[in-house]
Design a protein around this motif. Structure first.
Motif, PDB file in Angstrom:
ATOM      1  N   TYR A 228      26.107  13.926  48.392  1.00 53.34           N
ATOM      2  CA  TYR A 228      26.868  13.798  48.107  1.00 53.34           C
ATOM      3  C   TYR A 228      27.425  12.712  46.976  1.00 53.34           C
ATOM      4  CZ  TYR A 228      31.365  11.194  49.442  1.00 53.34           C
ATOM      5  OH  TYR A 228      32.171  11.016  49.273  1.00 53.34           O
ATOM      6  N   VAL A 229      26.422  11.322  47.102  1.00 51.05           N
ATOM      7  CA  VAL A 229      26.620  10.484  46.115  1.00 51.05           C
ATOM      8  C   VAL A 229      26.476  11.850  44.778  1.00 51.05           C
ATOM      9  CG1 VAL A 229      26.075   8.631  45.039  1.00 51.05           C
ATOM     10  CG2 VAL A 229      25.783   8.553  47.678  1.00 51.05           C
ATOM     11  N   ALA A 230      25.932  12.373  44.415  1.00 54.67           N
ATOM     12  CA  ALA A 230      25.531  12.987  43.080  1.00 54.67           C
ATOM     13  C   ALA A 230      26.780  13.423  42.839  1.00 54.67           C
ATOM     14  CB  ALA A 230      24.429  13.704  43.131  1.00 54.67           C
ATOM     15  N   ALA A 231      27.322  14.447  43.975  1.00 58.10           N
ATOM     16  CA  ALA A 231      28.640  15.328  43.380  1.00 58.10           C
ATOM     17  C   ALA A 231      28.923  15.132  43.279  1.00 58.10           C
ATOM     18  CB  ALA A 231      28.671  16.602  45.116  1.00 58.10           C
ATOM     19  N   GLN A 232      30.232  13.196  43.776  1.00 55.87           N
ATOM     20  CA  GLN A 232      31.103  12.693  43.635  1.00 55.87           C
ATOM     21  C   GLN A 232      31.018  12.293  41.845  1.00 55.87           C
ATOM     22  OE1 GLN A 232      33.923  11.675  45.400  1.00 55.87           O
ATOM     23  NE2 GLN A 232      34.087  12.502  43.459  1.00 55.87           N
ATOM     24  N   ALA A 233      30.074  11.969  41.821  1.00 53.96           N
ATOM     25  CA  ALA A 233      29.677  11.190  40.570  1.00 53.96           C
ATOM     26  C   ALA A 233      29.998  12.524  39.481  1.00 53.96           C
ATOM     27  CB  ALA A 233      27.981  10.588  40.289  1.00 53.96           C
ATOM     28  N   GLY A 234      29.110  13.508  39.390  1.00 55.40           N
ATOM     29  CA  GLY A 234      29.358  14.677  38.604  1.00 55.40           C
ATOM     30  C   GLY A 234      30.817  15.454  38.843  1.00 55.40           C
ATOM     31  N   GLY A 235      31.792  15.507  40.157  1.00 49.87           N
ATOM     32  CA  GLY A 235      33.149  15.915  40.551  1.00 49.87           C
ATOM     33  C   GLY A 235      32.595  17.656  40.544  1.00 49.87           C
ATOM     34  N   LYS A 236      31.273  17.649  41.150  1.00 52.75           N
ATOM     35  CA  LYS A 236      31.211  19.311  41.885  1.00 52.75           C
ATOM     36  C   LYS A 236      30.762  19.202  43.246  1.00 52.75           C
ATOM     37  CE  LYS A 236      28.039  19.259  37.333  1.00 52.75           C
ATOM     38  NZ  LYS A 236      29.071  20.729  37.028  1.00 52.75           N
ATOM     39  N   ALA A 237      32.119  19.446  43.585  1.00 52.28           N
ATOM     40  CA  ALA A 237      32.176  19.956  45.129  1.00 52.28           C
ATOM     41  C   ALA A 237      31.391  19.815  45.379  1.00 52.28           C
ATOM     42  CB  ALA A 237      33.585  20.402  45.636  1.00 52.28           C
ATOM     43  N   ASP A 238      30.924  21.890  45.114  1.00 56.38           N
ATOM     44  CA  ASP A 238      29.848  22.569  45.333  1.00 56.38           C
ATOM     45  C   ASP A 238      27.956  21.764  45.966  1.00 56.38           C
ATOM     46  OD1 ASP A 238      29.060  22.029  43.056  1.00 56.38           O
ATOM     47  OD2 ASP A 238      29.289  25.130  42.739  1.00 56.38           O
ATOM     48  N   GLY A 239      27.814  20.147  45.298  1.00 55.04           N
ATOM     49  CA  GLY A 239      26.805  19.774  45.366  1.00 55.04           C
ATOM     50  C   GLY A 239      25.983  19.572  47.358  1.00 55.04           C
ATOM     51  N   VAL A 240      27.487  19.492  47.404  1.00 60.72           N
ATOM     52  CA  VAL A 240      27.162  19.421  49.098  1.00 60.72           C
ATOM     53  C   VAL A 240      26.896  20.600  49.238  1.00 60.72           C
ATOM     54  CG1 VAL A 240      28.222  18.115  51.228  1.00 60.72           C
ATOM     55  CG2 VAL A 240      29.017  17.018  48.718  1.00 60.72           C
ATOM     56  N   LYS A 241      25.718  20.828  50.132  1.00 64.79           N
ATOM     57  CA  LYS A 241      25.827  22.141  51.016  1.00 64.79           C
ATOM     58  C   LYS A 241      26.694  21.575  52.748  1.00 64.79           C
ATOM     59  CE  LYS A 241      21.943  24.392  53.278  1.00 64.79           C
ATOM     60  NZ  LYS A 241      20.129  23.832  53.678  1.00 64.79           N
ATOM     61  N   ALA A 242      27.326  22.952  52.116  1.00 62.82           N
ATOM     62  CA  ALA A 242      28.910  22.485  53.448  1.00 62.82           C
ATOM     63  C   ALA A 242      28.382  24.413  54.261  1.00 62.82           C
ATOM     64  CB  ALA A 242      29.932  22.718  52.773  1.00 62.82           C
ATOM     65  N   SER A 243      29.150  24.045  55.459  1.00 62.97           N
ATOM     66  CA  SER A 243      29.111  25.473  56.404  1.00 62.97           C
ATOM     67  C   SER A 243      30.375  26.120  55.256  1.00 62.97           C
ATOM     68  CB  SER A 243      28.770  25.350  57.345  1.00 62.97           C
ATOM     69  OG  SER A 243      30.371  24.500  57.655  1.00 62.97           O
ATOM     70  N   SER A 244      30.136  27.608  55.935  1.00 64.98           N
ATOM     71  CA  SER A 244      31.171  28.895  55.249  1.00 64.98           C
ATOM     72  C   SER A 244      32.839  27.909  55.912  1.00 64.98           C
ATOM     73  CB  SER A 244      31.310  29.687  55.339  1.00 64.98           C
ATOM     74  OG  SER A 244      30.784  29.916  57.135  1.00 64.98           O
ATOM     75  N   SER A 245      32.661  27.635  57.338  1.00 64.28           N
ATOM     76  CA  SER A 245      33.400  26.766  58.245  1.00 64.28           C
ATOM     77  C   SER A 245      33.560  25.487  58.221  1.00 64.28           C
ATOM     78  CB  SER A 245      33.812  27.500  59.630  1.00 64.28           C
ATOM     79  OG  SER A 245      31.814  26.720  59.701  1.00 64.28           O
ATOM     80  N   VAL A 246      33.558  24.878  57.544  1.00 66.07           N
ATOM     81  CA  VAL A 246      33.521  23.589  57.299  1.00 66.07           C
ATOM     82  C   VAL A 246      34.880  22.614  57.016  1.00 66.07           C
ATOM     83  CG1 VAL A 246      33.091  23.043  54.520  1.00 66.07           C
ATOM     84  CG2 VAL A 246      33.006  21.327  55.756  1.00 66.07           C
ATOM     85  N   THR A 247      35.386  21.991  57.635  1.00 63.18           N
ATOM     86  CA  THR A 247      36.806  21.290  57.828  1.00 63.18           C
ATOM     87  C   THR A 247      36.643  20.618  57.178  1.00 63.18           C
ATOM     88  OG1 THR A 247      36.118  19.778  60.018  1.00 63.18           O
ATOM     89  CG2 THR A 247      36.745  21.698  60.160  1.00 63.18           C
ATOM     90  N   TYR A 248      38.005  19.933  56.482  1.00 63.64           N
ATOM     91  CA  TYR A 248      38.408  18.274  54.963  1.00 63.64           C
ATOM     92  C   TYR A 248      39.070  18.717  55.000  1.00 63.64           C
ATOM     93  CZ  TYR A 248      37.610  16.152  50.580  1.00 63.64           C
ATOM     94  OH  TYR A 248      37.567  14.985  50.244  1.00 63.64           O
ATOM     95  N   THR A 249      39.047  17.122  54.863  1.00 64.57           N
ATOM     96  CA  THR A 249      40.105  15.918  55.299  1.00 64.57           C
ATOM     97  C   THR A 249      39.852  14.818  53.749  1.00 64.57           C
ATOM     98  OG1 THR A 249      39.762  14.472  57.236  1.00 64.57           O
ATOM     99  CG2 THR A 249      40.390  16.625  57.968  1.00 64.57           C
ATOM    100  N   GLN A 250      41.505  14.583  53.543  1.00 60.76           N
ATOM    101  CA  GLN A 250      41.253  13.476  52.981  1.00 60.76           C
ATOM    102  C   GLN A 250      42.732  12.475  53.287  1.00 60.76           C
ATOM    103  OE1 GLN A 250      40.002  14.248  49.075  1.00 60.76           O
ATOM    104  NE2 GLN A 250      42.139  12.626  47.877  1.00 60.76           N
ATOM    105  N   ASN A 251      42.457  11.087  53.508  1.00 60.40           N
ATOM    106  CA  ASN A 251      43.155   9.958  54.039  1.00 60.40           C
ATOM    107  C   ASN A 251      43.949  10.786  55.932  1.00 60.40           C
ATOM    108  OD1 ASN A 251      42.591   8.419  52.308  1.00 60.40           O
ATOM    109  ND2 ASN A 251      44.452   9.186  51.106  1.00 60.40           N
ATOM    110  N   PHE A 252      43.299  11.779  56.035  1.00 54.28           N
ATOM    111  CA  PHE A 252      43.674  12.330  57.286  1.00 54.28           C
ATOM    112  C   PHE A 252      44.381  13.292  57.525  1.00 54.28           C
ATOM    113  CE2 PHE A 252      42.361   7.969  59.918  1.00 54.28           C
ATOM    114  CZ  PHE A 252      41.532   8.063  59.889  1.00 54.28           C
ATOM    115  N   LYS A 253      44.577  14.078  56.434  1.00 53.06           N
ATOM    116  CA  LYS A 253      45.495  15.305  55.667  1.00 53.06           C
ATOM    117  C   LYS A 253      44.678  15.799  55.343  1.00 53.06           C
ATOM    118  CE  LYS A 253      49.517  12.591  54.644  1.00 53.06           C
ATOM    119  NZ  LYS A 253      50.660  12.296  53.428  1.00 53.06           N
TER     120      LYS A 253
END
Length: 254
Positions: free
Chosen positions: A37-62
């Protein structure tokens, strides 16, 4: 006939033993995911996080998406620290960047199911948020010791969570007994309150909708909640021998 039945039973038993099982969630697995996750954030590569096809994502609770959220922006990370909850199969990561034009203090809870991220919640604080000062946050956070606690001295999950809840309950009920440590340091943006954390705690504030990531090895509990029924907030606690030692806060001001 008997031999045929026994043979059939052994075949089924063997098939059952060979059947695939859900990926084990242990500390090593979570450490690897936290680093990814830290490496993905450093590189700006969201696909660096192994996520399920149904992952839910919120930013600042939105509700948001990995491809449009902060994870898609490369950041020069000055500081990061991750805690590991093997009971819930979850991590909490604090990230500080003082990069010009992209300075943030970020807190992220990630829950994993069957080896992939199934829920990601991120709080991203920026200019205008409560006491926002990433350089000050970096200065004080980097001086603290969040080392592993010797096994014989570790508190239980219940004790760690109770200490966190007591602190958050105090905002609305001044009769609550909080297990203050001595010393205790509270980091809010660039403000560092010590040697007592029992200073400047507001009144009449309800902290609701709490979600926890607890690490007994590090004595930590991070809580995502709604501050006063309005603002996205993270409070992370370090508990030593049942007492509060460190408190890190970040609050998004809507």
């Amino acid at each position: 006939m008997l031999r045929s039945l026994v043979a059939a039973y052994l075949c089924l038993a063997s098939t059952g033993l060979a059947a695939p099982t859900a990926e084990t969630c242990d500390r090593e697995f979570l450490k690897a995911q936290g680093a990814a996750y830290v490496a993905a954030q450093a590189g700006g590569k969201a696909d660096g996080v192994k996520a399920s096809s149904s992952v839910t994502y919120t930013q600042n609770f939105k509700t948001s998406t990995l491809s449009t959220g902060i994870l898609a922006t490369a950041l020069k990370i000055d500081y990061n620290r991750t805690t590991y909850d093997t009971t819930q199969c979850a991590t909490y990561t604090e990230i500080i960047t003082t990069q010009s034009g992209k300075n943030h203090v970020i807190g992220t809870q990630i829950h994993y199911t069957d080896g992939a991220a199934s829920k990601i919640e991120t709080i991203v604080t920026s200019t205008g948020d409560w006491l926002f000062n990433p350089a000050g946050t970096l200065k004080y956070a980097s001086q603290e010791a969040w080392a592993e606690i010797p096994e014989a001295k570790r508190d239980t999950r219940a004790v760690i969570q109770a200490a966190a809840d007591a602190y958050l309950d105090l905002f609305n009920d001044k009769s609550v007994k909080v297990p203050w440590g001595n010393p205790c340091a509270r980091l809010e943006g660039g403000s560092y309150v010590q040697p007592s954390c029992n200073v400047g705690v507001p009144s009449g504030i309800k902290n609701t909708n709490r979600r926890y990531v607890i690490d007994e090895v590090l004595g930590t509990c991070d809580v995502f909640f709604t501050f006063g029924g309005q603002e996205p907030d993270s409070h992370e606690f370090r508990v030593e021998s049942g007492k509060l030692r460190y408190v890190h806060t970040m609050t998004v001001m809507k």
